[in-house]
Write an enzyme that holds these catalytic residues in place. Sequence first.
Site, PDB file in Angstrom:
ATOM      1  N   GLU A 164      -1.956  -5.829  -6.831  1.00 16.33           N
ATOM      2  CA  GLU A 164      -2.730  -7.070  -6.694  1.00 16.33           C
ATOM      3  C   GLU A 164      -1.979  -8.285  -7.236  1.00 16.33           C
ATOM      4  O   GLU A 164      -2.218  -9.399  -6.798  1.00 16.33           O
ATOM      5  CB  GLU A 164      -4.076  -6.946  -7.401  1.00 16.33           C
ATOM      6  CG  GLU A 164      -5.069  -6.077  -6.674  1.00 16.33           C
ATOM      7  CD  GLU A 164      -6.416  -6.065  -7.369  1.00 16.33           C
ATOM      8  OE1 GLU A 164      -6.526  -6.464  -8.541  1.00 16.33           O
ATOM      9  OE2 GLU A 164      -7.388  -5.624  -6.721  1.00 16.33           O
TER      10      GLU A 164
ATOM     11  N   GLU B 107      -9.672 -11.579  -5.888  1.00 16.71           N
ATOM     12  CA  GLU B 107      -8.411 -11.490  -5.154  1.00 16.71           C
ATOM     13  C   GLU B 107      -7.860 -12.839  -4.725  1.00 16.71           C
ATOM     14  O   GLU B 107      -6.644 -12.999  -4.640  1.00 16.71           O
ATOM     15  CB  GLU B 107      -8.566 -10.567  -3.940  1.00 16.71           C
ATOM     16  CG  GLU B 107      -8.751  -9.126  -4.358  1.00 16.71           C
ATOM     17  CD  GLU B 107      -8.651  -8.143  -3.195  1.00 16.71           C
ATOM     18  OE1 GLU B 107      -8.514  -8.563  -2.029  1.00 16.71           O
ATOM     19  OE2 GLU B 107      -8.723  -6.928  -3.475  1.00 16.71           O
TER      20      GLU B 107
ATOM     21  N   GLU C 206     -14.981  -9.325  -5.086  1.00 16.05           N
ATOM     22  CA  GLU C 206     -13.617  -9.152  -4.574  1.00 16.05           C
ATOM     23  C   GLU C 206     -13.043 -10.458  -4.040  1.00 16.05           C
ATOM     24  O   GLU C 206     -11.861 -10.742  -4.232  1.00 16.05           O
ATOM     25  CB  GLU C 206     -13.574  -8.067  -3.496  1.00 16.05           C
ATOM     26  CG  GLU C 206     -13.820  -6.682  -4.034  1.00 16.05           C
ATOM     27  CD  GLU C 206     -12.810  -6.241  -5.085  1.00 16.05           C
ATOM     28  OE1 GLU C 206     -11.622  -6.591  -4.975  1.00 16.05           O
ATOM     29  OE2 GLU C 206     -13.213  -5.531  -6.024  1.00 16.05           O
TER      30      GLU C 206
ATOM     31  N   ARG D 286       0.860  -1.179   0.000  1.00 13.73           N
ATOM     32  CA  ARG D 286       0.000   0.000   0.000  1.00 13.73           C
ATOM     33  C   ARG D 286       0.898   1.231   0.000  1.00 13.73           C
ATOM     34  O   ARG D 286       1.591   1.510   0.978  1.00 13.73           O
ATOM     35  CB  ARG D 286      -0.917   0.005   1.224  1.00 13.73           C
ATOM     36  CG  ARG D 286      -1.951  -1.111   1.198  1.00 13.73           C
ATOM     37  CD  ARG D 286      -2.860  -0.984   0.002  1.00 13.73           C
ATOM     38  NE  ARG D 286      -3.953  -1.950   0.037  1.00 13.73           N
ATOM     39  CZ  ARG D 286      -4.855  -2.051  -0.904  1.00 13.73           C
ATOM     40  NH1 ARG D 286      -4.815  -1.258  -1.959  1.00 13.73           N
ATOM     41  NH2 ARG D 286      -5.807  -2.950  -0.804  1.00 13.73           N
TER      42      ARG D 286
ATOM     43  N   ALA E  81     -10.847  -6.971  -0.258  1.00 10.37           N
ATOM     44  CA  ALA E  81     -11.697  -5.779  -0.266  1.00 10.37           C
ATOM     45  C   ALA E  81     -11.554  -5.059  -1.586  1.00 10.37           C
ATOM     46  O   ALA E  81     -10.563  -5.240  -2.296  1.00 10.37           O
ATOM     47  CB  ALA E  81     -11.306  -4.846   0.884  1.00 10.37           C
TER      48      ALA E  81
END
Length: 191
Positions: free
Chosen positions: A147, A101, A97, A68, A80
């Site tokens: 991701e 993910e 999601e 992040r 999320a």
Amino acid sequence: MTEFRDEPADVTIQNTDRPFRGRVWDVHNDTILFGDETLHRHYIAHPGAAAVVALDENDQMLILQQYRHPIRERDWEVPAGLLDVPGEDPILAAQRELAEEVDLQATKWDHLVSFTPTPGSSSEVIHLYLARELSHVVTDYVREGEEAEIEPHWVSLDDAVSAALTGQFRNGTLVLGALATAEFLRRERAV
């Protein structure tokens, strides 16, 4: 017990403009009349998000490590993502999601909580769900950017709660997700 509840407030917006328009969110600059005062407030207009605590039959919770940029860390979090479509039902976003993910789907879904993580600076509301009865699903979703490097791990719910309370996990959605899930299960199993 006294009932406490967040409630809407009626303020007069005298002027609004958007000094920044982004790909995902904009920054608004509002001039509001609050009582007898004129106030200026900048905030992020956010579309909202959905998040998922995926829990297996052994009370193992799925957590993800992902880079992040704003905090310059690879933090631990739960699956999320944004409410991509205006008016999108948050449960559909949560289901999407989870599949995108970590290639999972669930047959049992419970709403845990909806919360505003930073109400002093953003309009974001995150809708947090508990997903159980998990199975693998094949998607054609291509993970890109941060991701592409998601690392999923399973941790006991008890360990996740401990990590949240000792500050090992600082991601607010993960912390709240672990605590809310533990309380949800305590109440469910007490019946």
